[in-house]
Design a protein around this motif. Structure first.
Motif, mmCIF file in Angstrom:
data_model
loop_
_atom_site.group_PDB
_atom_site.id
_atom_site.type_symbol
_atom_site.label_atom_id
_atom_site.label_comp_id
_atom_site.label_asym_id
_atom_site.label_seq_id
_atom_site.Cartn_x
_atom_site.Cartn_y
_atom_site.Cartn_z
ATOM 1 N N HIS A 258 -5.956 -7.183 -45.859
ATOM 2 C CA HIS A 258 -4.851 -8.495 -45.843
ATOM 3 C C HIS A 258 -4.469 -9.321 -45.325
ATOM 4 C CE1 HIS A 258 -3.830 -10.781 -49.500
ATOM 5 N NE2 HIS A 258 -2.976 -11.040 -48.606
ATOM 6 N N PRO A 259 -4.332 -10.073 -44.409
ATOM 7 C CA PRO A 259 -3.527 -10.918 -43.938
ATOM 8 C C PRO A 259 -1.868 -11.030 -44.157
ATOM 9 C CG PRO A 259 -6.147 -11.865 -43.994
ATOM 10 C CD PRO A 259 -5.966 -11.242 -45.142
ATOM 11 N N LEU A 260 -1.365 -10.942 -42.817
ATOM 12 C CA LEU A 260 0.479 -10.896 -43.203
ATOM 13 C C LEU A 260 0.081 -12.842 -42.811
ATOM 14 C CD1 LEU A 260 0.836 -8.687 -41.062
ATOM 15 C CD2 LEU A 260 1.126 -8.380 -43.511
ATOM 16 N N ARG A 261 1.664 -13.581 -43.547
ATOM 17 C CA ARG A 261 1.776 -14.646 -44.158
ATOM 18 C C ARG A 261 2.376 -14.753 -42.590
ATOM 19 N NH1 ARG A 261 5.295 -14.813 -50.026
ATOM 20 N NH2 ARG A 261 3.883 -13.604 -51.121
ATOM 21 N N ASN A 262 2.852 -13.575 -41.828
ATOM 22 C CA ASN A 262 3.227 -14.129 -40.620
ATOM 23 C C ASN A 262 2.028 -13.751 -39.735
ATOM 24 O OD1 ASN A 262 4.632 -13.921 -38.040
ATOM 25 N ND2 ASN A 262 6.825 -14.191 -38.970
ATOM 26 N N SER A 263 1.893 -15.124 -38.891
ATOM 27 C CA SER A 263 1.131 -15.194 -38.096
ATOM 28 C C SER A 263 0.901 -14.448 -36.543
ATOM 29 C CB SER A 263 0.616 -16.723 -37.614
ATOM 30 O OG SER A 263 1.903 -17.667 -36.899
ATOM 31 N N ALA A 264 2.718 -14.439 -36.049
ATOM 32 C CA ALA A 264 2.931 -14.084 -35.309
ATOM 33 C C ALA A 264 2.254 -11.748 -35.195
ATOM 34 C CB ALA A 264 4.055 -13.764 -34.712
ATOM 35 N N PHE A 265 3.188 -11.544 -36.073
ATOM 36 C CA PHE A 265 2.508 -10.481 -37.013
ATOM 37 C C PHE A 265 1.332 -10.243 -37.398
ATOM 38 C CE2 PHE A 265 7.701 -9.905 -37.189
ATOM 39 C CZ PHE A 265 7.912 -8.804 -36.924
ATOM 40 N N ASP A 266 1.230 -11.404 -37.988
ATOM 41 C CA ASP A 266 -0.702 -10.691 -38.076
ATOM 42 C C ASP A 266 -1.637 -10.552 -37.237
ATOM 43 O OD1 ASP A 266 -2.687 -10.363 -40.180
ATOM 44 O OD2 ASP A 266 -3.618 -12.493 -39.179
ATOM 45 N N ASN A 267 -1.242 -11.304 -36.176
ATOM 46 C CA ASN A 267 -2.165 -11.282 -34.935
ATOM 47 C C ASN A 267 -1.573 -9.788 -33.980
ATOM 48 O OD1 ASN A 267 -3.507 -13.525 -34.841
ATOM 49 N ND2 ASN A 267 -1.767 -14.460 -33.982
ATOM 50 N N LEU A 268 -0.999 -9.312 -33.859
ATOM 51 C CA LEU A 268 -0.225 -8.628 -33.606
ATOM 52 C C LEU A 268 -0.717 -6.794 -34.287
ATOM 53 C CD1 LEU A 268 1.176 -6.828 -31.515
ATOM 54 C CD2 LEU A 268 3.309 -6.442 -33.657
ATOM 55 N N PHE A 269 -0.742 -7.072 -35.033
ATOM 56 C CA PHE A 269 -1.231 -6.466 -35.896
ATOM 57 C C PHE A 269 -3.225 -5.994 -36.416
ATOM 58 C CE2 PHE A 269 3.007 -5.491 -37.820
ATOM 59 C CZ PHE A 269 2.849 -4.017 -37.552
ATOM 60 N N LYS A 270 -3.520 -7.149 -36.057
ATOM 61 C CA LYS A 270 -5.343 -7.308 -36.076
ATOM 62 C C LYS A 270 -5.836 -6.250 -34.331
ATOM 63 C CE LYS A 270 -5.826 -11.266 -37.279
ATOM 64 N NZ LYS A 270 -6.521 -12.922 -37.310
ATOM 65 N N GLN A 271 -4.589 -6.990 -33.330
ATOM 66 C CA GLN A 271 -4.803 -6.469 -32.365
ATOM 67 C C GLN A 271 -4.451 -4.824 -31.794
ATOM 68 O OE1 GLN A 271 -2.844 -8.268 -28.577
ATOM 69 N NE2 GLN A 271 -2.637 -10.437 -29.628
ATOM 70 N N ILE A 272 -3.890 -4.294 -32.767
ATOM 71 C CA ILE A 272 -3.118 -2.966 -32.706
ATOM 72 C C ILE A 272 -4.625 -1.914 -33.558
ATOM 73 C CG2 ILE A 272 -1.883 -1.255 -33.984
ATOM 74 C CD1 ILE A 272 0.607 -2.852 -33.807
ATOM 75 N N ARG A 273 -5.011 -2.985 -34.451
ATOM 76 C CA ARG A 273 -6.385 -2.116 -35.635
ATOM 77 C C ARG A 273 -7.358 -1.852 -35.166
ATOM 78 N NH1 ARG A 273 -3.657 -4.991 -40.904
ATOM 79 N NH2 ARG A 273 -1.845 -2.958 -41.593
ATOM 80 N N SER A 274 -7.789 -3.159 -33.808
ATOM 81 C CA SER A 274 -8.947 -2.955 -32.730
ATOM 82 C C SER A 274 -8.884 -3.000 -31.854
ATOM 83 C CB SER A 274 -9.509 -4.941 -33.589
ATOM 84 O OG SER A 274 -8.725 -5.201 -32.520
ATOM 85 N N SER A 275 -8.087 -2.374 -31.744
ATOM 86 C CA SER A 275 -7.819 -2.141 -29.675
ATOM 87 C C SER A 275 -8.759 -0.735 -29.374
ATOM 88 C CB SER A 275 -6.101 -1.412 -30.030
ATOM 89 O OG SER A 275 -5.542 -0.172 -30.667
ATOM 90 N N GLN A 276 -9.115 0.489 -30.229
ATOM 91 C CA GLN A 276 -10.358 1.179 -29.889
ATOM 92 C C GLN A 276 -11.720 0.822 -29.962
ATOM 93 O OE1 GLN A 276 -8.434 3.996 -29.192
ATOM 94 N NE2 GLN A 276 -6.795 3.004 -29.594
#
Length: 289
Positions: free
Chosen positions: A118-136
């Motif tokens: 579920h996308p986060l409201r804070n765009s900076a944190f949303d982008n960070l965690f998308k990078q983390i979750r797709s880092s593999q």
């Protein structure tokens, strides 16, 4: 750094300490105050680790990751792929769920490993965690509103996929279709959307049980729920998942996410304010209009 964060969050800011204490106390009414405090402090120490462990996924080497993250029963998942069936995993906010983006570490690189989020409201944190979750390698993140389209496209292309659904959040009023006993609360509102997708796609369904042998180390164990989701009664997959998650939490309560107000919505208030009409939850006033 995490130890310092713990001191700030727990002792100075006291982030949601009342919520955490209430959640743990009501979930384990037979535990003493000393035991509750042990779980509470242990939770905050783990919670401090969570962010730094998650960010580390952006730079961790393959050898270090394999040292710290183990999977059990991956061969059962690969067997489903070889038999032509895609896989769905269902899991909770237990241990470091960000590391679940690595559950495909022992699978062939041709498999797609993804997390529904579920996308986060804070765009900076949303982008960070998308990078983390797709880092593999072959890791993807898909917003929950788009997941069905992605799954259908993968299947049409002949690409085998395994997607994880974190399914223990508290749903909004209009999304409540099922109440279950969970952690000493006789009626807990739960999401059922993941189960509907699993049945539509005829996925093999596994529960992923996370454990933490020691600080900075995790084990993810695949536990089969069913290979034939449409043979089960409605909501049975969801019921089994919450039963298995509760067993996991009872083994080691410190690693569950206690900061959410998971039981703020009650059945009594739901019955007073809403009703179900043709399978949809609507406000009583709206229905009367």
């Amino acid at each position: 750094m995490a130890d310092f964060e713990y001191l700030i969050v727990y002792h100075i800011i006291k982030y949601r300490r009342k919520v955490v204490n209430k959640n743990i106390s009501t979930a384990f009414p037979n535990k003493s105050k000393k035991e509750i405090k042990y779980i509470e402090k242990g939770f905050y120490r783990w919670f401090a680790d969570y962010f730094f462990e998650a960010v580390k996924l952006l730079s961790i080497s393959d050898s270090e990751l394999r040292k710290r993250f183990k999977t059990v029963n991956s061969e059962e998942v690969e067997k489903c792929f070889e038999e032509g069936q895609d896989v769905a995993t269902i899991l909770g906010h237990y241990c470091n769920w960000e590391w679940l983006s690595c559950v495909g570490i022992d699978l062939p690189k041709s498999r797609i490993m993804g997390l529904v989020y579920h996308p986060l409201r804070n765009s900076a944190f949303d982008n960070l965690f998308k990078q983390i979750r797709s880092s593999q390698p072959n890791g993807v993140t898909v917003p929950k509103k788009d997941i069905l389209r992605f799954l259908i496209n993968y299947r049409r292309n002949g690409t085998r996929s395994i997607f994880g659904y974190i399914s223990d959040q508290g749903p909004k009023w209009e999304n409540i279709h099922l109440w279950l006993p969970f952690l000493n609360h006789p009626e807990t509102p739960v999401f059922t959307g993941a189960e509907r997708i699993m049945k539509k796609m005829n996925n093999a369904v596994f529960y992923v049980e996370m454990s933490r042998p020691k600080r900075g180390y995790y084990t993810a164990t695949y536990k089969l729920i069913t290979k034939d989701p449409n043979s089960l009664p409605e909501h049975e997959i969801t019921k089994r998942f919450f039963g298995m998650l509760e067993e996991t939490i009872n083994k080691e309560p410190r690693y569950y996410l206690w900061t959410h107000k998971r039981w703020k919505r009650t059945r009594e208030e739901f019955n007073r304010r809403f009703q179900v009409v043709n399978g949809k939850v609507i406000a009583k006033n709206d229905h009367e209009d």
